[in-house]
Design an enzyme around this catalytic site. Structure first.
Site, short mmCIF file in Angstrom:
data_model
loop_
_atom_site.label_atom_id
_atom_site.label_comp_id
_atom_site.label_asym_id
_atom_site.label_seq_id
_atom_site.Cartn_x
_atom_site.Cartn_y
_atom_site.Cartn_z
CG ASP A 79 -2.28 -0.86 1.01
OD1 ASP A 79 -2.18 -1.66 0.40
OD2 ASP A 79 -3.03 -0.84 2.12
CG HIS A 125 4.82 7.48 -12.54
ND1 HIS A 125 4.58 8.26 -11.62
CD2 HIS A 125 5.79 8.20 -13.23
CE1 HIS A 125 5.09 9.42 -11.45
NE2 HIS A 125 5.91 9.71 -12.35
CE LYS A 172 0.99 1.86 -9.74
NZ LYS A 172 1.29 3.33 -10.22
CE1 TYR A 226 0.93 3.48 -5.85
CE2 TYR A 226 0.45 5.55 -5.00
CZ TYR A 226 1.21 4.58 -5.51
OH TYR A 226 2.60 5.30 -5.53
CE LYS A 283 12.20 8.86 -11.45
NZ LYS A 283 11.70 8.10 -10.21
CG ASP A 284 6.66 12.79 -13.24
OD1 ASP A 284 7.54 11.68 -13.22
OD2 ASP A 284 5.71 12.52 -12.44
#
Length: 181
Positions: A47, A61, A71, A130, A165-166
């Site tokens: 989790d 991602h 997920k 999630y 990063k994204d």
């Protein structure tokens, strides 16, 4: 629980039955037997939770094989626009996306199967929770640029807050040239 088909194999929105009174509310966010009765096989092992301020965009991602993850996502506080992109090359919905608004007041959930890229935009300050069917593995981490023109996702925001990063994730064409699912 009510399971809502999305037109994508294995991708479902879930509406929880909420029991409320003047003290508050109660609902089941997951019940394995309900999923099994509907033919949905899940074995959650981890989790996770994140907090995002309004305007934050996280994604898109995924984890590649052998660490691919399904997920079950929900918002415990706030509201997000959640997006799943089908990355399974043999799928009739390959390269297409589905969007759902997850709202803590509605208590709805989104089941995203392995083989999808996933991301969300915080429409309000939000706590995102999630469950995952596989453990996180850094070497299997992947992603696709959130504003890729071929995916044409309408994020409904011009300048989201996106991690460095994204911002550097590859585009969808690069993924199609070397698919990981």
């Amino acid at each position: 629980m009510k399971i809502i088909e999305t037109g994508f194999d294995g991708l479902y929105e879930i509406e929880s039955t909420v029991f409320g009174d003047d003290r508050g509310y109660f609902f089941e966010s997951y019940r394995k037997k309900t999923f099994e009765d509907l033919g949905i096989q899940t074995d959650f092992v981890q989790d996770n939770e994140s907090f995002s301020v309004k305007g934050t965009l996280r994604g898109l991602h995924f984890q590649s094989e052998p660490y691919a993850q399904a997920k079950l996502v929900r918002v415990a506080l706030g509201k997000v626009m959640d997006v799943a992109v089908d990355l399974r090359p043999n799928s009739p919905t390959f390269g297409k996306h589905h969007t759902v608004i997850l709202d803590a007041k509605r208590h709805n959930l989104f089941l995203v199967p392995a083989g999808f890229a996933h991301g969300f935009l915080a429409l309000e300050d939000s706590v995102f929770s999630y469950k995952c069917t596989n453990y996180y593995n850094k070497a299997s981490e992947g992603g696709i640029l959130w504003n890729d023109p071929e995916l044409n996702i309408d994020w409904q925001i011009e300048n989201p807050i996106v991690s460095e990063k994204d911002k550097l994730l590859p585009n969808f064409v690069a993924y199609k040239n070397a698919p990981l699912f």
